[in-house]
Design a protein around this motif. Structure first.
Motif, PDB file in Angstrom:
ATOM      1  N   ALA A  21       1.566  16.055  14.567  1.00  8.50           N
ATOM      2  CA  ALA A  21       1.356  15.079  13.632  1.00  8.50           C
ATOM      3  C   ALA A  21       0.348  14.548  13.117  1.00  8.50           C
ATOM      4  N   VAL A  22      -0.738  14.378  14.089  1.00  6.80           N
ATOM      5  CA  VAL A  22      -2.170  13.925  13.787  1.00  6.80           C
ATOM      6  C   VAL A  22      -2.969  15.177  12.929  1.00  6.80           C
ATOM      7  N   CYS A  23      -2.448  16.476  13.121  1.00  4.22           N
ATOM      8  CA  CYS A  23      -3.108  17.449  12.445  1.00  4.22           C
ATOM      9  C   CYS A  23      -2.319  17.475  10.939  1.00  4.22           C
ATOM     10  N   ARG A  24      -1.148  17.231  10.908  1.00  2.00           N
ATOM     11  CA  ARG A  24      -0.250  17.076   9.608  1.00  2.00           C
ATOM     12  C   ARG A  24      -1.053  15.819   8.784  1.00  2.00           C
ATOM     13  N   LEU A  25      -1.107  14.492   9.342  1.00  2.00           N
ATOM     14  CA  LEU A  25      -1.379  13.695   8.668  1.00  2.00           C
ATOM     15  C   LEU A  25      -2.632  13.618   8.201  1.00  2.00           C
ATOM     16  N   THR A  26      -3.757  14.213   8.805  1.00  4.64           N
ATOM     17  CA  THR A  26      -4.885  14.523   8.410  1.00  4.64           C
ATOM     18  C   THR A  26      -5.192  15.357   7.315  1.00  4.64           C
ATOM     19  N   ALA A  27      -4.238  16.579   7.356  1.00  4.73           N
ATOM     20  CA  ALA A  27      -4.234  17.356   6.301  1.00  4.73           C
ATOM     21  C   ALA A  27      -3.744  16.712   5.157  1.00  4.73           C
ATOM     22  N   ILE A  28      -2.596  15.968   5.275  1.00  4.74           N
ATOM     23  CA  ILE A  28      -2.384  15.126   4.014  1.00  4.74           C
ATOM     24  C   ILE A  28      -3.467  14.059   3.339  1.00  4.74           C
ATOM     25  N   SER A  29      -4.149  13.708   4.201  1.00  5.19           N
ATOM     26  CA  SER A  29      -5.430  12.748   4.055  1.00  5.19           C
ATOM     27  C   SER A  29      -6.540  13.617   3.157  1.00  5.19           C
ATOM     28  N   TRP A  30      -6.744  14.830   3.842  1.00  8.31           N
ATOM     29  CA  TRP A  30      -7.607  16.038   3.131  1.00  8.31           C
ATOM     30  C   TRP A  30      -7.227  16.093   1.839  1.00  8.31           C
ATOM     31  N   LEU A  31      -6.114  16.587   1.525  1.00 12.42           N
ATOM     32  CA  LEU A  31      -5.524  16.796   0.439  1.00 12.42           C
ATOM     33  C   LEU A  31      -5.706  15.699  -0.750  1.00 12.42           C
ATOM     34  N   VAL A  32      -5.348  14.383  -0.112  1.00 14.62           N
ATOM     35  CA  VAL A  32      -5.516  13.344  -1.279  1.00 14.62           C
ATOM     36  C   VAL A  32      -7.106  13.020  -1.485  1.00 14.62           C
ATOM     37  N   ARG A  33      -7.748  13.326  -0.638  1.00 16.42           N
ATOM     38  CA  ARG A  33      -9.292  13.158  -0.935  1.00 16.42           C
ATOM     39  C   ARG A  33      -9.755  14.060  -1.758  1.00 16.42           C
ATOM     40  N   ARG A  34      -9.544  15.551  -1.352  1.00 14.54           N
ATOM     41  CA  ARG A  34      -9.964  16.677  -2.074  1.00 14.54           C
ATOM     42  C   ARG A  34      -9.613  16.426  -3.440  1.00 14.54           C
ATOM     43  N   MET A  62       0.783  -1.010  -0.049  1.00 17.79           N
ATOM     44  CA  MET A  62       0.110   0.195   0.086  1.00 17.79           C
ATOM     45  C   MET A  62       0.750   1.338  -0.092  1.00 17.79           C
ATOM     46  N   SER A  63       0.575   2.059  -0.697  1.00 15.67           N
ATOM     47  CA  SER A  63       1.327   3.416  -1.055  1.00 15.67           C
ATOM     48  C   SER A  63       1.258   4.040   0.363  1.00 15.67           C
ATOM     49  N   PRO A  64       2.104   5.020   0.522  1.00 15.49           N
ATOM     50  CA  PRO A  64       2.146   5.922   1.734  1.00 15.49           C
ATOM     51  C   PRO A  64       0.901   6.787   1.836  1.00 15.49           C
ATOM     52  N   LEU A  65       0.507   7.246   0.813  1.00 10.74           N
ATOM     53  CA  LEU A  65      -0.666   8.259   0.552  1.00 10.74           C
ATOM     54  C   LEU A  65      -1.939   7.330   1.016  1.00 10.74           C
ATOM     55  N   ALA A  66      -1.945   6.221   0.335  1.00  5.11           N
ATOM     56  CA  ALA A  66      -3.149   5.430   0.646  1.00  5.11           C
ATOM     57  C   ALA A  66      -3.171   4.749   2.192  1.00  5.11           C
ATOM     58  N   ARG A  67      -2.118   4.567   2.818  1.00  8.17           N
ATOM     59  CA  ARG A  67      -2.059   4.314   4.085  1.00  8.17           C
ATOM     60  C   ARG A  67      -2.497   5.292   5.123  1.00  8.17           C
ATOM     61  N   ILE A  68      -1.777   6.658   4.758  1.00  6.99           N
ATOM     62  CA  ILE A  68      -2.396   7.537   5.581  1.00  6.99           C
ATOM     63  C   ILE A  68      -3.766   8.195   5.427  1.00  6.99           C
ATOM     64  N   PRO A 102      -1.681  19.703  -4.943  1.00  9.80           N
ATOM     65  CA  PRO A 102      -0.268  19.415  -4.815  1.00  9.80           C
ATOM     66  C   PRO A 102       0.270  18.514  -5.469  1.00  9.80           C
ATOM     67  N   ASP A 103       1.480  18.500  -6.004  1.00  6.15           N
ATOM     68  CA  ASP A 103       1.879  17.554  -6.961  1.00  6.15           C
ATOM     69  C   ASP A 103       2.044  16.260  -6.045  1.00  6.15           C
ATOM     70  N   PRO A 104       1.394  15.217  -6.727  1.00  2.00           N
ATOM     71  CA  PRO A 104       1.410  13.985  -6.082  1.00  2.00           C
ATOM     72  C   PRO A 104       2.694  13.175  -5.779  1.00  2.00           C
ATOM     73  N   ASP A 105       3.633  13.344  -6.711  1.00  2.00           N
ATOM     74  CA  ASP A 105       4.896  12.962  -6.151  1.00  2.00           C
ATOM     75  C   ASP A 105       5.575  13.418  -5.133  1.00  2.00           C
ATOM     76  N   ALA A 106       5.305  14.805  -5.382  1.00  2.19           N
ATOM     77  CA  ALA A 106       5.995  15.810  -4.279  1.00  2.19           C
ATOM     78  C   ALA A 106       5.356  15.239  -2.619  1.00  2.19           C
ATOM     79  N   LEU A 107       4.265  15.299  -3.040  1.00  2.00           N
ATOM     80  CA  LEU A 107       3.204  14.920  -1.646  1.00  2.00           C
ATOM     81  C   LEU A 107       3.729  13.585  -1.027  1.00  2.00           C
ATOM     82  N   THR A 108       3.991  12.469  -1.941  1.00  2.00           N
ATOM     83  CA  THR A 108       4.308  11.312  -1.455  1.00  2.00           C
ATOM     84  C   THR A 108       5.483  11.299  -0.960  1.00  2.00           C
TER      85      THR A 108
END
Length: 98
Positions: A81-94, A1-7, A51-57
């Motif tokens: 960390a929870v806020c940052r990981l949730t933000a990453i998740s939000w960007l991926v979904r959005r 599973m990719s890091p973005l998918a895991r997060i 965000p650029d998907p590769d840069a975010l990954t």
């Protein structure tokens, strides 16, 4: 599973907390803005940029590595960390980055 998918799988459920945790919502929003500024592709404009998907990954991998090195464990509440990981998740979904 990719890091973005895991997060995303781990932190998307936290979106439900936005309805009753205004401070958490505001903190995540600030993290989203910071990540967009840091990782956004294209030129600035009125519409929030994806965000650029590769840069975010790459960023996510580095962030997860730093958390692992510090032996971080997810708290009951909301830390940086929870806020940052949730933000990453939000960007991926959005921006449908998976």
């Amino acid at each position: 599973m990719s890091p973005l998918a895991r997060i995303t799988a781990s932190y998307t459920p936290r979106f439900a907390e936005f309805a009753f945790e205004a401070a958490f919502t505001a903190a995540v929003d600030q993290h989203v803005a910071h990540l967009r500024d840091r990782l956004a592709a294209g030129s600035p404009g009125l519409v929030p940029r994806a965000p650029d998907p590769d840069a975010l990954t790459d960023y996510a991998l580095g962030f997860l590595d730093a958390l692992a090195e510090s032996d971080w464990r997810e708290p009951v509440g909301h830390d940086y960390a929870v806020c940052r990981l949730t933000a990453i998740s939000w960007l991926v979904r959005r921006h449908d980055l998976l």
